[in-house]
Structure formats: C-alpha cells, structure tokens
Design an enzyme around this catalytic site. Structure first.
Site, PDB file in Angstrom:
ATOM      1  N   TRP A 197       0.846  -1.190   0.000  1.00 37.79           N
ATOM      2  CA  TRP A 197       0.000   0.000   0.000  1.00 37.79           C
ATOM      3  C   TRP A 197       0.896   1.260   0.000  1.00 37.79           C
ATOM      4  O   TRP A 197       1.880   1.322   0.735  1.00 37.79           O
ATOM      5  CB  TRP A 197      -0.905   0.003   1.249  1.00 37.79           C
ATOM      6  CG  TRP A 197      -1.695   1.271   1.364  1.00 37.79           C
ATOM      7  CD1 TRP A 197      -2.821   1.590   0.680  1.00 37.79           C
ATOM      8  CD2 TRP A 197      -1.384   2.405   2.185  1.00 37.79           C
ATOM      9  NE1 TRP A 197      -3.247   2.848   1.010  1.00 37.79           N
ATOM     10  CE2 TRP A 197      -2.374   3.376   1.937  1.00 37.79           C
ATOM     11  CE3 TRP A 197      -0.364   2.706   3.090  1.00 37.79           C
ATOM     12  CZ2 TRP A 197      -2.391   4.619   2.560  1.00 37.79           C
ATOM     13  CZ3 TRP A 197      -0.376   3.952   3.723  1.00 37.79           C
ATOM     14  CH2 TRP A 197      -1.397   4.885   3.464  1.00 37.79           C
TER      15      TRP A 197
ATOM     16  N   ASP B 207     -15.623   8.958  -0.118  1.00 35.91           N
ATOM     17  CA  ASP B 207     -16.200   8.173   0.977  1.00 35.91           C
ATOM     18  C   ASP B 207     -16.925   9.058   2.011  1.00 35.91           C
ATOM     19  O   ASP B 207     -16.462  10.155   2.325  1.00 35.91           O
ATOM     20  CB  ASP B 207     -15.021   7.448   1.659  1.00 35.91           C
ATOM     21  CG  ASP B 207     -15.484   6.337   2.564  1.00 35.91           C
ATOM     22  OD1 ASP B 207     -16.687   6.208   2.777  1.00 35.91           O
ATOM     23  OD2 ASP B 207     -14.607   5.596   3.039  1.00 35.91           O
TER      24      ASP B 207
ATOM     25  N   ARG C 171      -9.802  -2.705   7.914  1.00 34.79           N
ATOM     26  CA  ARG C 171     -10.332  -1.345   8.007  1.00 34.79           C
ATOM     27  C   ARG C 171     -11.772  -1.373   8.534  1.00 34.79           C
ATOM     28  O   ARG C 171     -12.652  -0.676   8.020  1.00 34.79           O
ATOM     29  CB  ARG C 171     -10.298  -0.685   6.629  1.00 34.79           C
ATOM     30  CG  ARG C 171     -10.244   0.821   6.678  1.00 34.79           C
ATOM     31  CD  ARG C 171     -10.652   1.379   5.333  1.00 34.79           C
ATOM     32  NE  ARG C 171     -10.427   2.805   5.288  1.00 34.79           N
ATOM     33  CZ  ARG C 171     -11.054   3.621   4.467  1.00 34.79           C
ATOM     34  NH1 ARG C 171     -11.910   3.161   3.601  1.00 34.79           N
ATOM     35  NH2 ARG C 171     -10.804   4.902   4.488  1.00 34.79           N
TER      36      ARG C 171
ATOM     37  N   LYS D 165     -16.082   6.439  -8.769  1.00 31.58           N
ATOM     38  CA  LYS D 165     -14.833   5.850  -8.290  1.00 31.58           C
ATOM     39  C   LYS D 165     -15.216   4.558  -7.578  1.00 31.58           C
ATOM     40  O   LYS D 165     -15.962   4.589  -6.588  1.00 31.58           O
ATOM     41  CB  LYS D 165     -14.153   6.831  -7.338  1.00 31.58           C
ATOM     42  CG  LYS D 165     -12.872   6.306  -6.723  1.00 31.58           C
ATOM     43  CD  LYS D 165     -12.189   7.440  -5.956  1.00 31.58           C
ATOM     44  CE  LYS D 165     -11.042   6.966  -5.111  1.00 31.58           C
ATOM     45  NZ  LYS D 165     -10.469   8.057  -4.303  1.00 31.58           N
TER      46      LYS D 165
ATOM     47  N   ASP E 188     -14.063   1.714  -5.358  1.00 28.20           N
ATOM     48  CA  ASP E 188     -12.974   1.418  -4.421  1.00 28.20           C
ATOM     49  C   ASP E 188     -13.084  -0.013  -3.899  1.00 28.20           C
ATOM     50  O   ASP E 188     -14.110  -0.689  -4.055  1.00 28.20           O
ATOM     51  CB  ASP E 188     -13.064   2.409  -3.257  1.00 28.20           C
ATOM     52  CG  ASP E 188     -11.728   2.652  -2.562  1.00 28.20           C
ATOM     53  OD1 ASP E 188     -10.785   1.873  -2.790  1.00 28.20           O
ATOM     54  OD2 ASP E 188     -11.648   3.616  -1.768  1.00 28.20           O
ATOM     55  N   MET E 189     -12.039  -0.510  -3.236  1.00 31.05           N
ATOM     56  CA  MET E 189     -12.034  -1.873  -2.667  1.00 31.05           C
ATOM     57  C   MET E 189     -10.866  -1.912  -1.683  1.00 31.05           C
ATOM     58  O   MET E 189      -9.727  -2.000  -2.093  1.00 31.05           O
ATOM     59  CB  MET E 189     -11.805  -2.850  -3.817  1.00 31.05           C
ATOM     60  CG  MET E 189     -12.154  -4.292  -3.525  1.00 31.05           C
ATOM     61  SD  MET E 189     -10.730  -5.196  -2.921  1.00 31.05           S
ATOM     62  CE  MET E 189     -11.291  -6.844  -3.047  1.00 31.05           C
TER      63      MET E 189
ATOM     64  N   CYS F 276     -10.201   1.651  -8.267  1.00 31.73           N
ATOM     65  CA  CYS F 276      -9.360   2.042  -7.145  1.00 31.73           C
ATOM     66  C   CYS F 276      -9.419   0.885  -6.166  1.00 31.73           C
ATOM     67  O   CYS F 276     -10.389   0.123  -6.131  1.00 31.73           O
ATOM     68  CB  CYS F 276      -9.957   3.296  -6.504  1.00 31.73           C
ATOM     69  SG  CYS F 276      -9.220   3.765  -4.931  1.00 31.73           S
TER      70      CYS F 276
ATOM     71  N   ASP G 241      -2.593   5.555  -3.136  1.00 32.33           N
ATOM     72  CA  ASP G 241      -3.007   6.516  -2.117  1.00 32.33           C
ATOM     73  C   ASP G 241      -1.859   7.452  -1.758  1.00 32.33           C
ATOM     74  O   ASP G 241      -2.054   8.429  -1.046  1.00 32.33           O
ATOM     75  CB  ASP G 241      -3.462   5.777  -0.849  1.00 32.33           C
ATOM     76  CG  ASP G 241      -4.947   5.477  -0.898  1.00 32.33           C
ATOM     77  OD1 ASP G 241      -5.636   6.006  -1.784  1.00 32.33           O
ATOM     78  OD2 ASP G 241      -5.414   4.696  -0.046  1.00 32.33           O
TER      79      ASP G 241
HETATM   80  C1  DGJ Z   1      -8.999   4.411  -0.421  1.00 33.77           C
HETATM   81  C2  DGJ Z   1      -8.843   5.224  -1.671  1.00 33.77           C
HETATM   82  O1  DGJ Z   1      -7.672   4.887  -2.331  1.00 33.77           O
HETATM   83  C3  DGJ Z   1      -8.871   6.686  -1.289  1.00 33.77           C
HETATM   84  O2  DGJ Z   1      -8.623   7.482  -2.414  1.00 33.77           O
HETATM   85  C4  DGJ Z   1     -10.200   7.009  -0.684  1.00 33.77           C
HETATM   86  O3  DGJ Z   1     -11.209   6.851  -1.637  1.00 33.77           O
HETATM   87  C5  DGJ Z   1     -10.446   6.121   0.525  1.00 33.77           C
HETATM   88  N1  DGJ Z   1     -10.263   4.745   0.209  1.00 33.77           N
HETATM   89  C6  DGJ Z   1     -11.836   6.339   1.059  1.00 33.77           C
HETATM   90  O4  DGJ Z   1     -12.160   5.458   2.038  1.00 33.77           O
END
Ligand code: DGJ
Length: 745
Positions: free
Chosen positions: A200, A368, A444, A477, A479-480, A527, A549
């Site tokens: 990460w 988010d 998380r 977007k 996300d995961m 993402c 990130d």
């Molecule tokens: C991880 C993403 O990479 C970030 O840009 C953001 O969207 C956060 N999650 C939000 O929880």
C-alpha cells in the site's frame, strides 16, 4: 500479418512485422513450441528447429526411443504425469482420482478478427482485419475432454494473446485443479526477470533479478491482483536496455488470484507460466461444461523495455479499455478525500466545488462518507443511500447544485464491501464472506460481500442503480479497501468451495458490466485502497485507475515509473495534494506536485479554500497547462528517460511525444539538491531528427537529433552573469522539477 498452417510439416506460423510464433504438432500429437521472437521469413518447414538430444540414461523417462522425453521438449501447453517433471499448464482429476492427461491435436480453425472471452475482460478488435486468430482443438480420448488453445496475433502490435478452454464431452464429473492461460518454453535462461512489487502506498516498484535454476514466481492469493505483485513479468536479455535489445512481456487480463512464474530446468530452458493461481483453486467440470481461462498477453520487443511498454500502452489504451471515454480527454477533477476525509457537509462540498470551478477544474468527486450514517470507517458500507445528516437534500439535489455551478459531479462507491453496522450485515449475514465456526477477520473495520452469489450482485446493482438513475452523475470511483480472508461461500456446495475466488471476480466483472452497459457515458475510475487492484482486467471496464493513495510527488516518481512498465498514462489517476503530504509528511513545491501529476489523468485532492492568492494563480495556470496538453499526454508515446530505480535514484525523467512527433512534453525531477554538483544533461527520445524544435521554457531551438544525441542541458552557462548564479543558488531546493514543452516548427 498471417497465420499459416503447413499441412506436411504440421506447423503453424503466426507472424506480423514484429514477431514470429511457431508451433509444431509432435509425433505424439501434442504441441511443441519451435520459436517465439523477432519475425523470421516464412518457409515450407521449420522442422530443422527441432532439437532432440539423447540425455541422461538413468532417471530420465522416455516415450518410446531415447530421444523423446517431454522433459526435454519446448511445449505449448504441458501436462504433468508422463515424461515432463516441470510445472504443468493444467491438471485434471478424474472420478477415480487419477490425473494423467494427454491432449492430442485434432483440428484447427483460423479466422479473421478475435472472439471475446465469456464474461471476462479481454483485448478486442474493432475491424476484422486488425487481427487473426488460431484455435487449435486438442482432445483427450480417455477423459473425453476437448481443449481449445486460442492464439490471436494483432496486425499492428508485437503481441500474441492466448487463452485455453476445456469442454467436458464425456460421462465423468471431472475436476480442473489448474488451468493456466499460457505456458511458454524458451530455449535458454540468459534472462533477467522484471516484475512490479510493492505494498500500500508503495505500489509497482520495478524489481530485476537474474533467472536462476528452479522456480521464481510472483503471485497473489489475496482475492485480488494486489499491490504486492502485479500480474505481469518480463524476461529481458542482460544487455537489453530501455531502448534496444530483446524482451518478452507477459501480462494477465485478470483481477483475482494469479501466478506468474519462470522455471529454469536442468538443461537451462525457461518455462514461463501465467494464469489463475492454482493454489486453493479448483473448478468442477461436469458433463458438457466448459471452463475458459483469462487472457494472457505476450509481447515481444527488440526495442528494449520501453518498446515493450509502448506496445502494452497502445494495446491497452485502444483495444482493452473501452467505451465513451476511451478516446475522449478526461476531465480535470477535484476529489474531496484528502481535503475533508469524512468530515464534510453540503455547504463544505459546495464551497469546494465553487472554488474548483473558479480555478477551471471540471469535475467534482464526492469520496467516501456520503451514505448511510458513515462518519468514520466503521459503518454503513452497503447502505448506499445518502447520509441525510450531512447531505439533507440528498445526492440528487447535490449533483444538480454542482452541475448548476458548471461542474460535473462524481461519486465514490465501494460496492464489494459491507460494514458490521449496516442493513445488509443484519439482514443477510450469509452474504458476508466467512467460514462457519471461524473467526471473521476485518480489514479497516469492514467485511467483504460474497460476490460469487448472483443475488448479492443483483442487490448491489439495484442500490447503485437507484442512486445513479436519480442523480446527475458523470463519474464513479469504484474502491475496494481490503483483501479476502476466511474465503468461503454459503451459496456454494462443499465440492465447489475451490471455485470461490474465481467466481468472486466473475461477480465483480458482472456488476461492472451491468453498470457500464446501462451508464455508458459515466466515466469509471477503479481504485483499491490506492493501487491494490491495478490490473488489465480492471482497465477493460474503467479506462482509468487510482494509481496509489500515496500522493507525495517524490514517492509517485517510482510508483508512476513502475506502473508505466505496462499501463498507459491514460490509465493513471494522479492528483496534486496538500503539503505536508498526508502519507509521508514531505513538503514538496506545488510546481513539482503538478509536474508529476501531469503524467496521468490529472486532478487535485486538497482543500482549495486554503490556497493563498499566489497558489490560486499557480493552480489556474496548472489547470490551463493540462487542458492545453492533455490530448498529447493521453494519446502520445511515452518514453522513460532516467530511472528512479537506478544509480542513487536522485533523478527521474520521462517524456511523451505526439504521434506526428511535432510536440512533446518532458518532465525532469531531482530529489535532493546537491553540493559541488555535476553538470546535468539528459537525452530525449522519440523525436524526429530533422524537426527543429522550440523548447518553450528555455526559449531555445534545437534539431531533434541534437536533443536526442546531446540532450537537454540543465546546467546553465553563468560565465557572463555571476549575479544570476547567486540568485539561482538561493532558490536551489530539494524536490525540484522542470517541465519542457517542445514544438516543431
Ligand atoms: C482508499 C482510496 O484509495 C482513497 O482514495 C479514498 O477513496 C479512501 N479509500 C476512502 O475510504
């Protein structure tokens, strides 16, 4: 480009201007690879390329005479259990527990164009003439299983794509324990293996190692392709550089568990295998059932690593990515994540959007925290309806208000996830991935929904569809933020649990497919906690992805440089963020933050209301700069010039050149300022030798050959101007960058 079958020699020759790929039917009717590499002239027969040395007489095993052991033969899709002890491409278990396979050539089919894979991402053609496909049909008479090996050669790229399909035509229920997408045996091991490793916020760093005897591999068993390893490896000759020499690239169009490995055998041959990771995988192949592997993309280049990357870039940008935004310039966006995290309300969002509009930014992305009662990372994932405490007028009203400001509106989702504190978790505990009687690990504070179940995908689609159809949304977007643990599906019978990880990814693809089909004008950005699932599979559904990130400009040099090994600039989401940087606390100049972010899909991720007048002016200029050059950046040819992974890593440089070579943009970055420094110059690439280029920022003119052979001189001639030297010296700092725009007259 052609695929020729020589009836007498039983050989297939696939070739275009760049490469040749030659397959022969062996005397036991299995398939041998005779050659893969730079194009060679076609001839009646390549049988002289067959090599059969009688080898050790003890320990070795033979089919018939002493020169026919599969262990010594370069094969196309090798099996285990007879005379080859190397890593196989597949394994099938019969009802009696036996596992021998023997796939023999039966027939083949050559046709123009390329078929799509079933419910999986893959490269495609728009016109039939762009590619030719060979399907080789093999059959195991005992299992009564048909195996189709598909090969597509593209007219304009040094690329072969491969996949394999198994069809059970017999009466037994079989189990596929492994089914790799491609296997390639090269005759020697004089290669270095390049792969992209990380974590990460430190994704896709370039790693290079010399091949050694035995197995060397990268893989994921996390349920997604991951930031730890990318589904890619390359084999380059030790003397191969960025610009010349041989390299083979292997990339898997898949977002789940993968394995990419090279096995160097006792005779120095190298077997590269890429596909779904066989670890914890199985697929029940009942009567009349079919299993198709994901697609592997094999690139050959004799133009060095950069040549390989450019081939991947063109192919992935134009014939993997799809849809409305594939060829359209992408909007410059402002994302509120690092500006507000979870702490926002409608006023705050509108004030950011208003400021963004004034600075020329085109798209506002609400990240988010907009749904359920989410004010932190411990609730509401899965409750995809507006958080009315923060946004009392809902998303539909907010999107209209942002539109009224003259901006597009985008929204964040994390469709695969669920919080313990959510309606889904309470009402459908069986939809949450967990193994009976085992602890449920969180990541998380969240859990993963069982996307192998159609009812789950239907439900999430329904919720997202409701938000999307009621609001004015131009961008999503996706996300995961965690990997899968305690993998098990309550919707699958016991013997099918090994199918779970692959079925999960098929569910993700299904949702992506439904959304992108219904909302074809929405720009999707993939993402995964930054770049934890940055792979070609995702690129098929969304033309851009959040690279990392880590928004620090200096960290991004390595991350974007490594990402460019395979992925085009048009896919790389990169933003200017605040300082001190939120991931590493580093303070870099705003110019450098933009100079790095320009080489991707550009945006901002900071509280614009905190900018002072000088910074606002700079941001306006940056936005204008990107608008002027984004077409070139998105579609030009990318060249890596100086690597942050070489030497002391203090300098990085790259550039992008327009197809007609009349324009180029160069980025040069220095990490630390140094005392008693050397003179600095670096050579450009990809220009037209005879074009006379004006270098805007230097106000000088040079022929292309001078820029490519002498280079851009960074150090100045102060001989007549000592005063300027002292003022420049005062401005010398760490983390400096320079952008050069070149235009040919
Ligand atoms: C991880 C993403 O990479 C970030 O840009 C953001 O969207 C956060 N999650 C939000 O929880």
């Amino acid at each position: 480009m052609a695929i020729i079958f020589n009836e007498n020699a039983k050989e297939f020759h696939l070739f275009n201007n760049e490469l040749s790929y030659i397959i022969k039917v062996l005397k036991n009717n299995q398939l041998e690879n005779l050659y893969f590499g730079k194009k060679v002239t076609h001839r009646e027969s390549f049988k002289h390329l067959v090599e059969r040395e009688p080898r050790a007489f003890t320990c070795a095993v033979y089919e018939g005479g002493h020169t026919f052991a599969l262990d010594h033969i370069k094969q196309e899709y090798p099996s285990f259990g007879t005379t080859d002890y190397r890593y196989p491409s597949h394994k099938i278990t019969r009802e009696d527990g036996s596992t021998i396979t023997n796939f023999e050539y039966v027939a083949h089919n050559i046709y123009k164009g390329k078929k799509c894979l079933k419910a999986m991402p893959c490269t495609y053609t728009e016109e039939e003439h762009e590619a030719t496909t060979l399907e080789i049909k093999l059959f195991d008479k005992v299992l009564r299983v048909e195996l189709i090996l598909s090969y597509t050669i593209f007219e304009n790229y040094g690329v072969i794509t491969r996949s394999a399909s198994f069809v059970n035509l017999g009466e037994e229920n079989l189990v596929l324990n492994s089914a790799m997408s491609a296997s390639l045996d090269l005759p020697d091991d004089n290669y270095e293996m390049i792969h992209l490793a990380g974590a990460w916020a430190r994704e896709r760093h370039v790693k290079t190692r010399k091949l050694q005897s035995g197995v060397q591999a990268v893989q994921s068993i996390r349920g997604s392709s991951s930031s730890n390893h990318n589904p890619f490896l390359a084999l380059k000759r030790p003397e191969t550089t960025e610009d010349c020499g041989e390299v083979y690239g292997f990339s898997l169009v898949y977002s789940g568990n993968f394995l990419a490995q090279v096995e160097v055998d006792s005779y120095g041959a190298s077997r590269t295998t890429i596909g779904i990771n066989p670890f914890n995988f199985l697929w029940n192949l009942g009567k009349q059932e079919m299993f198709q592997t994901p697609e592997a993309v094999l690139v050959y280049s004799d133009r060095g690593l950069n040549g390989m990357s450019q081939t991947f870039h063109e192919l992935y940008r134009t014939r993997l990515a799809r849809g409305h935004f594939r060829d359209r310039v992408r909007p410059i966006l402002i994302n509120n994540w690092e500006a507000t995290y979870f702490d926002f309300n409608e006023d705050k969002i509108l004030s950011l959007a208003k400021e963004a509009k004034e600075l020329g930014i085109e798209l506002f992305v609400l990240d988010d925290g907009w749904f359920g009662k989410r004010n932190g990372d411990n609730s509401s994932l899965g409750d995809w309806y507006p958080n009315l405490e923060k946004l009392p007028n809902g998303i539909d009203d907010l999107s209209n208000k942002v539109n009224a400001l003259g901006m597009q509106f985008g929204l964040w989702f994390e469709p695969e996830m669920v919080s313990a504190d959510s309606h889904i978790f309470e009402e459908h505990p069986e939809w949450v991935i967990h193994t009976p009687e085992r602890h449920m690990s969180h990541g998380r504070n969240q859990f993963v929904l069982d996307f192998s179940r159609k009812d789950v995908v239907d439900y999430i689609f329904g919720m997202m569809d409701k938000v999307l159809s009621n609001s004015s949304i131009s961008y999503i977007k996706w996300d995961m933020n965690r990997n899968i643990t305690e993998a098990y599906s309550h919707g699958l019978e016991a013997k099918k649990q090994g199918e779970f990880m692959h079925r999960y990814i098929l569910g993700v693809y299904d949702l992506f497919d439904r959304l992108t089909t219904k909302y074809e004008k929405i720009l999707f950005e993939f993402c995964s906690g930054g770049g934890n699932r940055f792979d070609p599979g995702m690129l098929y559904y969304a033309p851009q992805g959040w690279v990392s990130d880590d928004t620090d400009a200096i960290e991004r040099l390595k991350i974007q440089y490594g990402t460019s090994m395979v992925y085009p600039l048009s896919s790389m989401g990169s933003h200017v963020s605040a300082v001190p940087n939120h991931q590493v606390n580093r303070i870099t100049p705003i110019d450098t933050r933009a100079a790095v972010a320009y080489f991707g899909t550009f945006g901002y991720e900071l509280d614009l209301n905190n900018l002072d007048e000088e910074e606002r002016k700079i941001v306006k200029e940056q936005v204008n700069f990107f608008k002027t050059h984004r077409e070139l950046i998105q579609k030009g040819d990318f060249y890596r010039l100086l690597s942050p992974f070489e030497g002391d890593g203090n300098e990085t440089a790259w550039m992008v050149v327009s197809k007609d070579k009349k324009e180029a943009i160069v980025g040069h970055y220095t990490v630390l300022s140094k005392p008693s420094d050397i003179y600095h110059r670096f050579k450009l690439k990809g220009l037209e030798e005879k074009f006379y280029y004006e270098v805007e920022q230097k106000k000088t003119k040079h022929y292309g050959d001078e820029l490519m052979n002498i280079g851009i001189i960074l150090s100045k001639d102060y001989s007549d101007n000592e005063a300027e030297f002292y003022s420049d010296f005062k401005n010398k700092k760490d983390f400096m960058s320079k952008i050069f725009v070149l235009r040919a007259k």
